[in-house]
Write an enzyme that holds these catalytic residues in place. Structure first.
Site, PDB file in Angstrom:
ATOM      1  CG  ASP A  81       3.658  33.570  11.758  1.00  0.00           C
ATOM      2  OD1 ASP A  81       3.658  34.728  11.304  1.00  0.00           O
ATOM      3  OD2 ASP A  81       3.626  33.318  12.988  1.00  0.00           O
ATOM      4  CG  HIS A 179       6.063  37.910  18.255  1.00  0.00           C
ATOM      5  ND1 HIS A 179       7.035  38.537  17.539  1.00  0.00           N
ATOM      6  CD2 HIS A 179       5.083  37.596  17.369  1.00  0.00           C
ATOM      7  CE1 HIS A 179       6.660  38.605  16.262  1.00  0.00           C
ATOM      8  NE2 HIS A 179       5.488  38.040  16.133  1.00  0.00           N
ATOM      9  N   GLY A 180       4.350  37.134  22.337  1.00  0.00           N
ATOM     10  CA  GLY A 180       4.343  36.511  23.663  1.00  0.00           C
ATOM     11  C   GLY A 180       3.509  37.301  24.653  1.00  0.00           C
TER      12      GLY A 180
HETATM   13  P1  13P Z   1       1.280  36.345  19.834  1.00  0.00           P
HETATM   14  O1  13P Z   1       1.780  35.004  20.233  1.00  0.00           O
HETATM   15  O2  13P Z   1       1.799  37.428  20.721  1.00  0.00           O
HETATM   16  O3  13P Z   1      -0.194  36.365  19.683  1.00  0.00           O
HETATM   17  O4  13P Z   1       1.905  36.668  18.390  1.00  0.00           O
HETATM   18  C1  13P Z   1       1.544  35.879  17.308  1.00  0.00           C
HETATM   19  C2  13P Z   1       2.244  36.294  16.071  1.00  0.00           C
HETATM   20  O5  13P Z   1       2.509  37.449  15.816  1.00  0.00           O
HETATM   21  C3  13P Z   1       2.593  35.231  15.116  1.00  0.00           C
HETATM   22  O6  13P Z   1       3.278  35.718  14.021  1.00  0.00           O
HETATM   23  O1  G3H Z   2       5.447  34.732  15.825  1.00  0.00           O
HETATM   24  C1  G3H Z   2       5.721  33.789  16.524  1.00  0.00           C
HETATM   25  C2  G3H Z   2       4.736  32.762  16.864  1.00  0.00           C
HETATM   26  O2  G3H Z   2       4.158  33.002  18.112  1.00  0.00           O
HETATM   27  C3  G3H Z   2       5.345  31.398  16.743  1.00  0.00           C
HETATM   28  O3  G3H Z   2       6.047  30.994  17.863  1.00  0.00           O
HETATM   29  O4  G3H Z   2       8.175  29.978  16.984  1.00  0.00           O
HETATM   30  O5  G3H Z   2       7.218  29.292  19.210  1.00  0.00           O
HETATM   31  O6  G3H Z   2       6.113  28.599  17.079  1.00  0.00           O
HETATM   32  P1  G3H Z   2       6.954  29.629  17.781  1.00  0.00           P
HETATM   33 ZN    ZN Z   3       4.577  37.357  14.397  1.00  0.00          ZN
END
Ligand code: 13P
Ligand code: G3H
Ligand code: ZN
Length: 285
Positions: A81, A179-180
């Protein structure tokens, strides 16, 4: 059954549903995902971020996910990811990932194309699928103005050019998610999803999907989203379960007793998401 990201997303695109892609950092998350996928008969993507790989180590993540995928009766892809670094992407492929993301979204279009194309050439040569990103998904924002929206959301013309020049297998688009955890309720640009899907006619990906209301998720899927990334919702359910267990059992020190209920709670939330995304009963042999 271990498969490529392309195989999973091609099936989702052809059959008009979305596959959940859940982030992992530890064994309990891997197991929760596989148990939910088996229970709902869903294809699934296990994915790890840069942070996840740093925390657990690429070999541990890859081996845990491989054991899970090979034991599973449902199709499972192992995905990097938000990959940013050529070396890290190579390392993931070498360790058995069947799909990688190259996130060049913070570069200008031409540089994003150049970097993405380089990864596609290398990954496709060894049968690994590639997801890329166009537009800026970013962190949480309460509200976003129309001007800001045009500047940061994925432009359909650019998306067409980007896909034609890079040869990617799936595209992550910026359409109002972040995100988040959200402060307010996220508002998705459904018209943009529809236009991009019509123009590209290929698998498209929604990031930052935790906290997006069920109706919005279902509408996004009906308009052509095929991969839905979830991290924060799993973290939150993990935290809640551990906190509740420790509050009621302050003297229990066995990690299995502390984390076991969290694994079960994560599995339940993941299974709900799979039903919501339409991937239940879509596993093939
Ligand atoms: P969320 O943590 O907001 O669900 O996002 C996940 C994500 O997009 C990981 O690439
Ligand atoms: O896209 C982001 C994911 O939520 C991963 O988050 O970098 O804290 O593992 P992280
Ligand atoms: Zn993402």
């Amino acid at each position: 059954m271990l498969v490529t990201g392309k195989a999973i997303l091609h099936h989702a695109h052809e059959n008009e549903y979305a596959v959940g892609a859940f982030n992992v950092n530890n064994m309990e998350q891997v197991q929760a995902i596989i148990e939910a996928a088996e229970e709902t008969k869903s294809p699934v993507i296990i994915q790890a971020s840069q942070g996840g790989l740093q925390y657990a180590g690429v070999e541990y993540i890859a081996q845990m996910a491989k054991v899970a995928a090979e034991k599973a009766s449902v199709p499972v892809a192992i995905h990097l990811d938000h990959g940013t670094d050529f070396k890290q992407i190579m390392l993931c492929i070498r360790n058995g990932f069947t799909s990688v993301m190259i996130d060049g979204s913070h570069y200008e279009l031409e540089e994003n194309i150049r970097k993405t194309k380089q990864i596609v050439e290398m990954a496709h040569a060894v049968g690994v699928s590639v997801e890329a990103e166009l537009g800026k998904i970013g962190g949480t924002e309460d509200d976003i103005s129309v001007d800001e929206k045009d500047a940061t959301y994925t432009d359909p013309d650019e998306a067409e050019k980007f896909v034609a020049e890079t040869g990617i297998d799936s595209l992550a688009i910026a359409v109002g998610t972040a995100h988040g955890p959200y402060k307010g309720e996220p508002k998705l640009d459904f018209d943009r999803i529809k236009i991009i899907k019509e123009r590209l006619n290929m698998p498209i990906v929604l990031h930052g999907s935790s906290g997006v209301p069920e109706e919005s998720i279902k509408k996004a899927v009906s308009l052509g989203i095929n991969k839905i990334n979830i991290d924060t919702d799993i973290r939150m359910v993990f935290h809640k379960a551990v906190k509740e267990f420790i509050a009621s059992n302050p003297d229990t020190y066995d990690p299995r007793k502390i984390v076991g209920p969290a694994r079960k709670a994560m599995k339940e939330v993941i299974a709900e998401k799979m039903n919501m995304f339409g991937s239940s009963d879509k596993a093939w042999k």
